[in-house]
Design a protein around this motif. Structure first.
Motif, mmCIF file in Angstrom:
data_model
loop_
_atom_site.group_PDB
_atom_site.id
_atom_site.type_symbol
_atom_site.label_atom_id
_atom_site.label_comp_id
_atom_site.label_asym_id
_atom_site.label_seq_id
_atom_site.Cartn_x
_atom_site.Cartn_y
_atom_site.Cartn_z
ATOM 1 N N TYR A 1 0.839 -1.192 0.000
ATOM 2 C CA TYR A 1 0.000 0.000 0.000
ATOM 3 C C TYR A 1 0.877 1.246 0.000
ATOM 4 C CZ TYR A 1 -3.309 -3.597 1.333
ATOM 5 O OH TYR A 1 -4.056 -4.748 1.352
ATOM 6 N N SER A 2 0.617 2.148 -0.902
ATOM 7 C CA SER A 2 1.479 3.306 -1.113
ATOM 8 C C SER A 2 1.492 4.219 0.110
ATOM 9 C CB SER A 2 0.992 4.111 -2.327
ATOM 10 O OG SER A 2 1.004 3.318 -3.488
ATOM 11 N N ARG A 3 2.642 4.833 0.313
ATOM 12 C CA ARG A 3 2.786 5.800 1.399
ATOM 13 C C ARG A 3 1.766 6.934 1.220
ATOM 14 N NH1 ARG A 3 7.250 6.161 4.398
ATOM 15 N NH2 ARG A 3 8.449 5.086 2.762
ATOM 16 N N GLY A 4 1.079 7.270 2.298
ATOM 17 C CA GLY A 4 0.085 8.335 2.255
ATOM 18 C C GLY A 4 -1.300 7.891 1.825
ATOM 19 N N SER A 5 -1.457 6.619 1.441
ATOM 20 C CA SER A 5 -2.769 6.129 1.004
ATOM 21 C C SER A 5 -3.652 5.817 2.204
ATOM 22 C CB SER A 5 -2.609 4.869 0.143
ATOM 23 O OG SER A 5 -2.134 3.789 0.928
ATOM 24 N N ARG A 6 -4.946 5.706 1.933
ATOM 25 C CA ARG A 6 -5.891 5.363 3.004
ATOM 26 C C ARG A 6 -5.574 3.988 3.581
ATOM 27 N NH1 ARG A 6 -8.620 5.986 7.468
ATOM 28 N NH2 ARG A 6 -10.645 4.920 7.545
ATOM 29 N N ASP A 7 -5.250 3.010 2.736
ATOM 30 C CA ASP A 7 -4.962 1.670 3.228
ATOM 31 C C ASP A 7 -3.692 1.637 4.074
ATOM 32 O OD1 ASP A 7 -7.193 0.315 2.212
ATOM 33 O OD2 ASP A 7 -6.277 0.121 0.237
ATOM 34 N N ILE B 1 -19.854 -3.636 -2.743
ATOM 35 C CA ILE B 1 -19.469 -2.527 -1.872
ATOM 36 C C ILE B 1 -17.983 -2.306 -2.073
ATOM 37 C CG2 ILE B 1 -19.431 -1.656 0.490
ATOM 38 C CD1 ILE B 1 -21.622 -3.644 1.182
ATOM 39 N N HIS B 2 -17.606 -1.130 -2.553
ATOM 40 C CA HIS B 2 -16.221 -0.926 -2.981
ATOM 41 C C HIS B 2 -15.717 0.455 -2.581
ATOM 42 C CE1 HIS B 2 -13.352 -3.232 -5.428
ATOM 43 N NE2 HIS B 2 -12.781 -2.068 -5.672
ATOM 44 N N GLY B 3 -14.487 0.498 -2.151
ATOM 45 C CA GLY B 3 -13.859 1.758 -1.802
ATOM 46 C C GLY B 3 -13.414 2.520 -3.043
ATOM 47 N N GLU C 1 -22.335 0.039 -4.556
ATOM 48 C CA GLU C 1 -22.311 1.098 -3.558
ATOM 49 C C GLU C 1 -20.863 1.524 -3.342
ATOM 50 O OE1 GLU C 1 -24.372 0.705 0.034
ATOM 51 O OE2 GLU C 1 -26.254 0.044 -0.890
ATOM 52 N N GLU C 2 -20.602 2.801 -3.515
ATOM 53 C CA GLU C 2 -19.257 3.311 -3.332
ATOM 54 C C GLU C 2 -19.072 3.831 -1.915
ATOM 55 O OE1 GLU C 2 -18.819 7.615 -5.081
ATOM 56 O OE2 GLU C 2 -19.945 6.383 -6.501
ATOM 57 N N ILE C 3 -17.899 3.575 -1.358
ATOM 58 C CA ILE C 3 -17.550 4.073 -0.032
ATOM 59 C C ILE C 3 -16.449 5.115 -0.227
ATOM 60 C CG2 ILE C 3 -16.793 3.493 2.296
ATOM 61 C CD1 ILE C 3 -19.414 2.187 1.568
ATOM 62 N N ASP C 4 -16.805 6.353 -0.008
ATOM 63 C CA ASP C 4 -15.839 7.436 -0.202
ATOM 64 C C ASP C 4 -14.698 7.344 0.807
ATOM 65 O OD1 ASP C 4 -17.216 8.603 -2.311
ATOM 66 O OD2 ASP C 4 -18.487 9.792 -0.971
ATOM 67 N N HIS C 5 -13.528 7.804 0.353
ATOM 68 C CA HIS C 5 -12.350 7.924 1.212
ATOM 69 C C HIS C 5 -11.888 6.584 1.793
ATOM 70 C CE1 HIS C 5 -13.343 12.120 0.840
ATOM 71 N NE2 HIS C 5 -14.469 11.961 1.505
ATOM 72 N N GLU C 6 -12.254 5.478 1.169
ATOM 73 C CA GLU C 6 -11.804 4.161 1.616
ATOM 74 C C GLU C 6 -11.142 3.427 0.467
ATOM 75 O OE1 GLU C 6 -11.576 3.030 4.545
ATOM 76 O OE2 GLU C 6 -12.841 4.433 5.645
ATOM 77 N N GLY C 7 -10.217 2.505 0.829
ATOM 78 C CA GLY C 7 -9.508 1.718 -0.158
ATOM 79 C C GLY C 7 -9.926 0.268 -0.111
ATOM 80 N N GLN C 8 -8.950 -0.619 -0.262
ATOM 81 C CA GLN C 8 -9.236 -2.050 -0.286
ATOM 82 C C GLN C 8 -9.645 -2.581 1.092
ATOM 83 O OE1 GLN C 8 -5.911 -4.814 -0.690
ATOM 84 N NE2 GLN C 8 -6.985 -5.869 -2.340
ATOM 85 N N LEU C 9 -9.190 -1.958 2.156
ATOM 86 C CA LEU C 9 -9.371 -2.491 3.503
ATOM 87 C C LEU C 9 -10.599 -1.912 4.199
ATOM 88 C CD1 LEU C 9 -5.620 -2.422 4.603
ATOM 89 C CD2 LEU C 9 -6.914 -4.315 3.589
ATOM 90 N N LEU C 10 -11.636 -1.596 3.461
ATOM 91 C CA LEU C 10 -12.810 -0.957 4.051
ATOM 92 C C LEU C 10 -13.527 -1.850 5.056
ATOM 93 C CD1 LEU C 10 -15.726 -0.822 1.450
ATOM 94 C CD2 LEU C 10 -13.693 -2.189 1.127
ATOM 95 N N LEU C 11 -13.421 -3.175 4.928
ATOM 96 C CA LEU C 11 -14.072 -4.053 5.897
ATOM 97 C C LEU C 11 -13.377 -3.971 7.258
ATOM 98 C CD1 LEU C 11 -16.418 -5.970 6.255
ATOM 99 C CD2 LEU C 11 -14.975 -7.845 5.461
ATOM 100 N N TYR C 12 -12.103 -3.620 7.269
ATOM 101 C CA TYR C 12 -11.377 -3.409 8.524
ATOM 102 C C TYR C 12 -11.667 -2.029 9.100
ATOM 103 C CZ TYR C 12 -8.488 -7.497 7.422
ATOM 104 O OH TYR C 12 -8.051 -8.761 7.140
ATOM 105 N N SER C 13 -11.712 -1.038 8.242
ATOM 106 C CA SER C 13 -11.830 0.343 8.728
ATOM 107 C C SER C 13 -13.269 0.767 8.992
ATOM 108 C CB SER C 13 -11.193 1.310 7.716
ATOM 109 O OG SER C 13 -11.807 1.189 6.449
ATOM 110 N N GLN C 14 -14.248 0.154 8.287
ATOM 111 C CA GLN C 14 -15.652 0.534 8.450
ATOM 112 C C GLN C 14 -16.529 -0.706 8.614
ATOM 113 O OE1 GLN C 14 -17.248 3.779 7.842
ATOM 114 N NE2 GLN C 14 -15.736 4.942 6.698
#
Length: 590
Positions: A472-478, A531-533, A557-570
């Motif tokens: 996951y790139s530096r500075g990315s949401r993930d 459901i996708h970031g 359904e799009e989840i704003d401001h989220e990446g691949q790990l949205l199930l962990y973060s939200q």
């Protein structure tokens, strides 16, 4: 590339890559450098090929280099001959300094800052003995005596600190358990011994023993697990977001049920259960049981057995969770509270070649074989109709299940789900590390085992986070998500689950996710929720939108401001949407 005189010469670029693959065999910490070399090489090779086709026809061009292939095969053979390396002490990371390092003659050659708080200053061998329980002091004496007579690596023992009431001891991971290990001197020749704090290696079996023996509730088990990670109640509160008053009440209840009176005493009890509990050596550490989930072992026939984790309320909506290829069941402990809130009963089969499930080397048939297995699982568990949730690469297997099981699958939900690869541009949007593995799986499959085996060596090493972070790139949401310690640790445990039996599970899934598997999608007609970031760095949101528009039964359904790990973060938000979808599919209610 074959037949090109330039490709047959051992130019500087190829020579560096060959040196790099052998270096990573000997030094897992070289994995980053190897992947940088491999990423550069495979990107340039792809450009030299011109337009790569994604079909499986004979016209598909492959990245072929007999010289590189020969060296990668040799490197893979070396990996296999060397095995999986020395066992890592549960919870310990050799990338971090030890508490104490002791030379062969019994002198303390290094003492970290925590050591002075525990053993006093100066840190001496006598001070260490005085800080231990009497039996542990005797064990230390015998350990060092045997080590002095015949120094070697691989010796290991667990020691217990005497009850002191000090904050330093209470806040240690394991609450007073330390390990002593012999190993090669990292700063010179010969061998040394090291004392390290020791986390408890958490398993579903350990959680079940705590529930069955002491009648702990799922939330109390979750608290005990958090305490084994180190820190006091305020630290646990900060990590988990649970209120300090609630945690205090739960800890008081745990003390009463376990007849312990302090955190160190509780941790020693848990450590004793870990060391002497059921079938410890054969347990695979997975995060699946961290929240008190139940594991069922389903007989599939022909000697095959599939473990299935079951979480959530007994009367909840039946949803089958199909895990991805890298983090496995790593997200389950994070979603379990949301399952109770949303009313979902989650069934998570451990697919073939993952964790402690059965072994099946077949590649092309893997999705259909899983669907066959799931039919048996649903029959045994008496689940006539379910919604199937595919997480990441698990989506392929969710569609396969729907195609085979027909009306038994009322709907498909995909979270951060992969989509069929129908265009080479889909690779271009990935991060360099992800793209290198995808190119390898799709266009250079003969080289994939060595690349994956190098990654396994990094996961098995004392610094597996160096495998995870570059994904996951530096500075990315993930990247922000994995830097939360409790989430990062769960994902790393999921990685270990994936490679517990070797690289085959990853190799099979990598083969499928880099191909056009649209035929599985058209095999069923049930409704689909995706459901996708929006910031997903692996499967771009645009590619998912195009995929969803292709089929009238899909809702995205799009989840704003989220990446691949949205199930962990939200987890609450995602699980709530899945529950609403499952309720509509299974009962017709909105």
């Amino acid at each position: 590339m074959r037949g090109d005189p330039e490709s047959d010469a051992l130019d500087a670029e190829r020579a560096r890559l060959i040196g790099s693959i052998y270096e990573v065999v000997l030094r897992p910490e070289h994995y980053d450098a190897f992947m940088e070399d491999w990423s550069d090489f495979v990107d340039q090779a792809a450009r030299r090929l011109g337009e790569l086709r994604i079909s499986d026809t004979s016209s598909t061009r492959q990245l072929e280099d007999p010289v590189i292939e020969a060296h990668f095969r040799r490197a893979f053979a070396l990996f296999e001959r060397m095995g999986r390396g020395e066992t890592i002490v549960p919870g310990a990371s050799a990338a971090d300094p030890p508490l104490v390092r002791i030379a062969r003659e019994g002198t303390v050659s290094f003492a970290g800052p925590e050591a002075a708080e525990i053993f006093g200053s100066p840190v001496t061998l006598d001070a260490i003995r005085d800080a231990l329980e009497p039996d542990s002091a005797a064990r230390l004496k015998g350990f060092l005596s045997a080590f002095s007579r015949a120094p070697s690596s691989g010796r290991f023992a667990v020691l217990s600190l005497a009850e002191s009431g000090s904050e330093a001891t209470a806040s240690l991971p394991g609450g007073g358990l330390v390990s002593i290990t012999s190993l090669r001197d990292p700063e010179g020749d010969g061998f040394v011994t090291e004392l390290r704090t020791m986390n408890v290696g958490w398993t579903p079996a350990l959680a079940r023993v705590l529930v069955e023996s002491f009648r702990l509730t799922p939330r109390e088990v979750d608290l005990v697990h958090e305490l084994t990670r180190g820190g006091d109640l305020p630290a646990v509160s900060q990590r988990t977001g649970r209120s300090l008053n609630t945690l205090r009440a739960q800890l008081k209840s745990v003390f009463s049920k376990t007849r312990t009176g302090s955190q160190p005493e509780l941790m020693r009890l848990v450590g004793a259960v870990m060391l002497h509990g059921p079938d410890r050596e054969n347990q695979v550490d997975t995060p699946a049981g961290d929240g008190g989930g139940d594991e069922r072992l389903i007989e599939l026939g022909e000697g095959r057995k599939m473990p299935v984790m079951v979480l959530g309320p007994e009367d909840g909506l039946p949803v089958v969770f199909v895990h991805g290829m890298l983090e496995g069941l790593g997200c389950l402990r994070h979603v379990e509270p949301a399952l109770y809130q949303a009313g979902i009963r989650l069934y998570a089969p451990m697919r073939a070649n993952f964790g402690n499930s059965y072994v099946d080397p077949r590649v092309r048939d893997a999705p259909d074989l899983f669907a066959r297995d799931l039919a048996r699982v649903l029959q045994v568990l008496d689940l006539p109709r379910v919604v199937v949730l595919g997480h990441m690469a698990g989506a392929i297997y969710a569609y396969a299940a729907a195609a085979r099981l027909g009306a038994s699958v009322a709907g498909i939900a995909g979270v951060a789900a992969c989509v069929p690869i129908v265009s080479i541009e889909q690779f271009a949007t990935m991060t360099p590390r992800q793209r290198a593995v995808a190119y390898t799986a799709r266009f250079a499959p003969a080289l994939l085992p060595a690349v994956l085996r190098a990654g396994m060596a990094q996961i098995d090493s004392s610094s597996p986070q160096r495998f995870m972070t570059p994904l996951y790139s530096r500075g990315s949401r993930d990247r922000e998500v994995i830097e939360r310690s409790h989430i990062g640790q769960s994902i790393l445990e999921g990685y270990r689950y994936t490679v517990a039996q070797g690289q085959k599970a990853f190799q099979i899934d990598a083969w499928h996710v880099t191909r056009d598997w649209s035929a599985l999608v058209v095999g069923s007609d049930c409704p689909v929720l995706l459901i996708h970031g929006v910031m997903d760095p692996v499967v771009s949101f645009d590619s998912v939108r195009v995929f969803a528009q292709r089929y009238g039964r899909m809702h995205l359904e799009e989840i704003d401001h989220e990446g691949q790990l949205l199930l962990y973060s939200q987890p609450e938000k995602v699980v709530a949407r899945i529950a609403a979808f499952a309720r509509k599919c299974l009962t017709g209610e909105d």
